[in-house]
Design an enzyme around this catalytic site. Structure first.
Site, short mmCIF file in Angstrom:
data_model
loop_
_atom_site.label_atom_id
_atom_site.label_comp_id
_atom_site.label_asym_id
_atom_site.label_seq_id
_atom_site.Cartn_x
_atom_site.Cartn_y
_atom_site.Cartn_z
N ASN A 9 0.87 -1.17 0.00
CA ASN A 9 0.00 0.00 0.00
C ASN A 9 0.91 1.22 0.00
O ASN A 9 1.51 1.56 1.01
CB ASN A 9 -0.90 -0.01 1.24
N TRP A 10 0.98 1.84 -1.16
CA TRP A 10 1.90 2.99 -1.29
C TRP A 10 1.33 4.28 -0.68
O TRP A 10 2.02 5.29 -0.61
CB TRP A 10 2.21 3.24 -2.76
N GLU A 97 -6.86 4.71 7.54
CA GLU A 97 -6.70 6.14 7.22
C GLU A 97 -7.96 6.70 6.56
O GLU A 97 -8.31 7.86 6.75
CB GLU A 97 -5.45 6.35 6.35
N SER A 213 3.47 -1.65 10.35
CA SER A 213 4.92 -1.65 10.60
C SER A 213 5.58 -2.99 10.27
O SER A 213 6.57 -3.36 10.91
CB SER A 213 5.23 -1.23 12.04
N GLY A 234 2.99 -0.98 4.19
CA GLY A 234 3.03 0.43 3.83
C GLY A 234 4.45 0.88 3.55
O GLY A 234 5.02 0.62 2.48
N GLY A 235 5.06 1.53 4.52
CA GLY A 235 6.39 2.14 4.36
C GLY A 235 7.43 1.22 3.73
O GLY A 235 8.20 1.64 2.84
P1 13P Z 1 3.04 0.71 7.57
O1 13P Z 1 3.56 -0.60 7.03
O2 13P Z 1 3.75 1.90 7.02
O3 13P Z 1 2.89 0.70 9.05
O4 13P Z 1 1.53 0.85 6.98
C1 13P Z 1 0.67 -0.20 7.13
C2 13P Z 1 -0.55 0.07 6.33
O5 13P Z 1 -1.32 0.94 6.66
C3 13P Z 1 -0.76 -0.72 5.12
O6 13P Z 1 -2.04 -0.53 4.62
#
Ligand code: 13P
Length: 249
Positions: A9-10, A97, A213, A234-235
């Protein structure tokens, strides 16, 4: 055998030029394997580039959000029909989000789930509790409510196209990953909920992903736990080398 799903998920990162550069690096190190699916949820404005760059390479592209109506006067929204026509196979629904920053309710996620399926997209429903909810001992109450309402309209024919991502809100973007035991406990409860709701066969076949994370350094231990069928990253999905470590596992 249920699929293992690695999803990126960018969020609101990368331009079309950066997207093309990412896939050039990523695809030079990626090979698809049976029983695995690899999906990128990219920003809407990068979808065309992502589809062009990954065509025929065993990677699915998805949109991060759709509106719950098929078309109309909804300035700035993403159409599920248009996402599908552009080549998307997937969509996220109810990311935390979207829920916390854009007012997405459980009822809205339910409408989006139905429309995604109607338009031929595979929806990945995101669920997860906040820190306050976990501290109050309400994790499963919250997750079950999100599942019950979000998946209310699913029919027997729909389940095969649905995926669930458990993303504890307190772990998203915070560097605070759930322990393997915490993740497995909720995933196991989600599968038990699915069994009650849709039967043993649906529950056994449903990929349940962990997100929050997840990093190359911590995901293996989580992946080895019961009922963890992939990651929504995500990150750590923004750099090709980092996400390739998940895909090569
Ligand atoms: P992170 O991996 O940056 O914590 O984000 C997780 C996320 O919200 C994936 O949808």
């Amino acid at each position: 055998m249920r699929q293992f799903v690695l999803a990126a998920n960018w969020k609101m990162n990368k331009t079309p030029v950066e997207t093309a550069a990412f896939f050039q690096t990523f695809l030079s190190g990626f090979s698809p394997s049976p029983g695995r699916q690899t999906v990128f949820f990219v920003p809407a404005l990068d979808i065309t580039t992502a589809i062009g760059a990954t065509n025929g390479r065993g990677v699915g592209i998805g949109t991060q959000n759709i509106h719950f109506e098929k078309k109309g006067a909804f300035t700035g929204e993403n159409s599920a029909e248009a996402a599908k026509a552009a080549g998307c196979e997937w969509t996220l629904v109810g990311h935390s989000e979207r829920r916390s920053l854009f007012g997405e309710t459980d009822l809205i996620t339910a409408k989006k789930m139905k429309l995604a399926l109607e338009c031929g997209l595979k929806p990945m429903l995101c669920v997860g509790e906040s820190l306050d909810e976990r501290t109050a001992g309400e994790t499963m109450k919250v997750v079950e409510r999100q599942l019950t309402v979000g998946l209310e309209a699913m029919t027997a024919a729909d389940w095969a196209s649905v995926t669930i991502a458990y993303e504890p809100v307190w772990a998203i973007g915070t560097g605070k990953v759930a322990t393997p035991e915490q993740a497995s406990e909720v995933h196991t409860a989600i599968r038990a909920w699915l069994e009650r709701r849709a039967g043993a066969e649906v529950a056994a076949a449903m990929p349940i992903l962990y997100g929050g994370s997840a990093k190359p350094e911590n995901f293996r231990e989580i992946a080895s736990q019961k009922n963890i069928d992939g990651f929504l990253v995500g990150g750590a999905s923004l750099e090709a080398d980092s996400f390739l470590k998940f895909c090569a596992w």
